[in-house]
Motif scaffolding. Structure first.
Motif, short mmCIF file in Angstrom:
data_model
loop_
_atom_site.label_atom_id
_atom_site.label_comp_id
_atom_site.label_asym_id
_atom_site.label_seq_id
_atom_site.Cartn_x
_atom_site.Cartn_y
_atom_site.Cartn_z
N THR A 41 43.37 48.02 40.12
CA THR A 41 42.24 48.92 39.87
C THR A 41 42.21 49.36 38.40
OG1 THR A 41 42.19 49.67 42.16
CG2 THR A 41 41.20 51.14 40.53
N GLU A 83 36.54 50.66 44.12
CA GLU A 83 37.44 51.03 45.20
C GLU A 83 36.95 52.36 45.79
OE1 GLU A 83 41.53 51.83 43.94
OE2 GLU A 83 42.21 50.74 45.69
N ASP A 157 36.39 45.75 44.27
CA ASP A 157 37.75 46.29 44.36
C ASP A 157 37.98 46.77 45.80
OD1 ASP A 157 40.25 47.35 43.93
OD2 ASP A 157 39.64 48.66 42.28
N GLU A 158 38.72 46.01 46.56
CA GLU A 158 39.08 46.36 47.95
C GLU A 158 37.85 46.61 48.82
OE1 GLU A 158 42.32 46.31 48.77
OE2 GLU A 158 43.47 46.89 47.00
MG LIG Z 1 43.52 49.55 43.66
#
Ligand SMILES: [Mg+2]
Ligand SMILES: Nc1ncnc2c1ncn2[C@@H]1O[C@H](COP(=O)(O)OP(=O)(O)O)[C@@H](O)[C@H]1O
Length: 232
Positions: A41, A83, A157-158
């Motif tokens: 991240t 994220e 991100d995720e």
């Molecule tokens: Mg992360």
């Protein structure tokens, strides 16, 4: 298209990124892999200008964007699905989408209708507030919001974190559709098997350093990689 060279970044006195390099070519799908806390991240934040890099270079689409303010990086053509989704809770679905709509010249692929075509569920929920959405719907909205900037590169991100298996599949299907349209994608996810089936290349980071890069076949063939860098 995206070229990150020897990126370094810190939070206060704590250096987190020491030497991260990665490339994403036009139309390519690349993953950033690594255990929790390894700096994935943070790498994305440094690319997007949400965190000032202390060394290294970020080049995009032929020019440098190193240290540029986030809006300038977005304007250059990078769309982030952050994220934790981070949708605007007090805005409706449609307001969330329109809030980021880009007037950037060039690619105008993404309109409200195109996003609703990709995620019919969002159309049904278009007047609902961000807070009234399920986790999966919020994720779809976060992806739709990034697409509305008509990005040349999408970074996720995720994006499947915390979602039910069926919803996860919907997200992967969406990404496959984007991929089929030659959308360049950089993706972070825990689901290595799904990523191996989906991505062209992978970059593994360990304690703020990119330590390995290779194809899906190379990733799956080398079981020591997973033990060493990916399993908890
Ligand atoms: Mg992360
Ligand atoms: N806002 C922050 N302030 C201080 N340290 C942070 C912050 N965010 C992350 N870190 C630290 O930076 C390291 C990398 O975190 P992160 O980039 O979020 O990892 P990943 O995304 O790979 O799980 C971790 O040690 C984490 O504790």
């Amino acid at each position: 298209m995206l070229s990150v060279r020897n990126l370094q970044a810190s939070y206060g006195a704590a250096q987190v990124l020491f030497d991260v390099s990665l490339n994403v070519g036009a139309g390519e799908v690349v993953t950033l892999l690594g255990r929790n806390g390894m700096g994935k991240t943070t790498t994305i934040r440094a690319i997007m200008g949400l965190l000032q890099p202390q060394g290294g270079e970020v080049r995009f689409d032929g020019g440098t964007v190193t240290g540029f303010a986030p809006y300038r990086v977005a304007k250059a053509g990078i769309g982030l699905v952050p994220e934790g989704r981070q949708i605007f809770p007090t805005l409706s679905v449609e307001e969330n989408l329109v809030a980021t709509a880009s007037t950037r010249l060039g690619s105008r692929r993404w309109t409200l209708d195109a996003v609703y075509d990709l995620f019919p569920r969002l159309k049904e929920r278009r007047l609902n507030l961000g807070t009234q959405l399920s986790g999966g719907e919020q994720q779809m909205l976060a992806i739709g919001r990034a697409l509305m900037t008509n990005p040349k590169l999408v970074i996720l991100d995720e994006a499947t974190e915390g979602l039910a298996p069926l919803i996860r599949l919907e997200i992967w299907d969406c990404l496959k559709r984007l991929r089929a349209e030659h959308q360049s994608i950089l993706v972070i996810d825990k689901n290595v098997n799904a990523l191996a089936a989906f991505a062209d290349r992978h970059v593994i980071i360990e304690k703020g350093r990119s330590v390995w890069t290779g194809t899906s076949a190379e990733l799956m063939a080398d079981t020591t990689l997973k033990d060493r860098y990916l399993h908890v």
